[in-house]
Enzyme design. Structure first.
Site, PDB file in Angstrom:
ATOM      1  CB  CYS A 168      -5.440   0.300   8.296  1.00 50.98           C
ATOM      2  SG  CYS A 168      -7.189   0.658   7.984  1.00 50.98           S
ATOM      3  CG  HIS A 216      -5.588  -0.079   3.880  1.00 46.17           C
ATOM      4  ND1 HIS A 216      -5.537  -0.757   5.078  1.00 46.17           N
ATOM      5  CD2 HIS A 216      -4.300   0.078   3.491  1.00 46.17           C
ATOM      6  CE1 HIS A 216      -4.277  -1.021   5.383  1.00 46.17           C
ATOM      7  NE2 HIS A 216      -3.509  -0.521   4.443  1.00 46.17           N
ATOM      8  CG  HIS A 228       0.181  -0.431   5.356  1.00 44.75           C
ATOM      9  ND1 HIS A 228      -0.781  -0.985   4.546  1.00 44.75           N
ATOM     10  CD2 HIS A 228       1.333  -1.123   5.089  1.00 44.75           C
ATOM     11  CE1 HIS A 228      -0.248  -1.958   3.825  1.00 44.75           C
ATOM     12  NE2 HIS A 228       1.030  -2.059   4.120  1.00 44.75           N
TER      13      HIS A 228
END
Length: 252
Positions: A168, A216, A228
């Site tokens: 990520c 994240h 993402h």
């Protein structure tokens, strides 16, 4: 270099010691050849100047060496702290993996099939996402988002920073690097890399931070969508911002 300088100076000092160190005026009085003595005295004066320069160089080298030693010691302390922190993170990740595996093992075959089908649909849905007409936060944000869009469909690989696979924060840091801006590598560090935003303030290209431990991050793509790299087994894709626990946005 310091040792060489000290050796050179030591050799010169030894030679002077062997000469007896007689007072210069007395040496001139006793000399059978005053002209020759004066020539030698001039040479000795030059050597003394060289000695003084050598001493100054040694002092500077020692200062530099001491500073480098102090910096190295500080770096070693930082590395020890990082190693300890990584050890803690590794244990946390292993514990979470264990919990996830238990949950996965408890699913029925039908539930597994449904979950897999949902993931496949999400991975294939990149082309049909409506991003609306929101304007990017800046030309920098627009360039970062544009770069990230070229990686749609790239596989998620933990620790990867591109150009063919990403995790990520690897995706977001890579995207901003393509736009000409260096941002920190991890999601927790990226969370403090700019101005924090509420969900209503988000504009395309802003970073979006998820989960209470800030583990994240994605890029806001517009119309409630985030671009993402989700997790292992998925690819870089669009997803609704509401599918994950939103914490805040960050504008670089």
């Amino acid at each position: 270099e310091l040792n060489d300088l000290q050796d050179d100076l030591g050799t010169l000092a030894s030679a002077q010691y062997r000469s007896g160190g007689i007072d210069p005026s007395l040496q001139l009085f006793l000399s059978a050849d005053p002209d020759s003595y004066l020539d030698k005295a001039s040479t000795l004066d030059q050597l003394s100047t060289k000695q003084a320069e050598g001493l100054q160089q040694i002092a500077e080298k020692k200062r530099t060496l001491n500073q480098q030693k102090a910096e190295a010691a500080s770096k070693l302390d930082e590395l020890d702290e990082t190693r300890t922190e990584l050890g803690k993170k590794k244990k946390e990740v292993q514990a979470k993996l264990g919990e996830a595996q238990k949950l996965l093992n408890s699913l029925t075959a039908a539930q597994r099939a449904s979950l897999e089908a949902a993931e496949n649909r999400a991975n294939r849905s990149n082309e049909r996402v409506d991003l609306g007409n929101d304007l990017p936060a800046s030309s920098l944000a627009a360039a970062a988002l544009s770069a990230a869009k070229t990686k749609l469909g790239s596989p998620y690989v933990y620790g990867a920073t591109g150009p063919s696979s990403f995790d990520c924060s690897g995706l977001t840091s890579w995207a901003y690097a393509q736009a000409g801006a260096g941002i920190p590598r991890t999601s927790q560090s990226q969370a403090n890399a700019g101005t924090r935003l509420s969900m209503s303030q988000l504009m395309p290209g802003d970073l979006v931070i998820f989960y209470g431990d800030l583990h994240h991050v994605g890029l806001y793509a517009g119309n409630g969508q985030v671009l993402h790299a989700p997790r292992t087994g998925t690819v870089v894709r669009y997803e609704s911002i509401n599918n994950m626990p939103f914490q805040f946005g960050v504008r670089i």
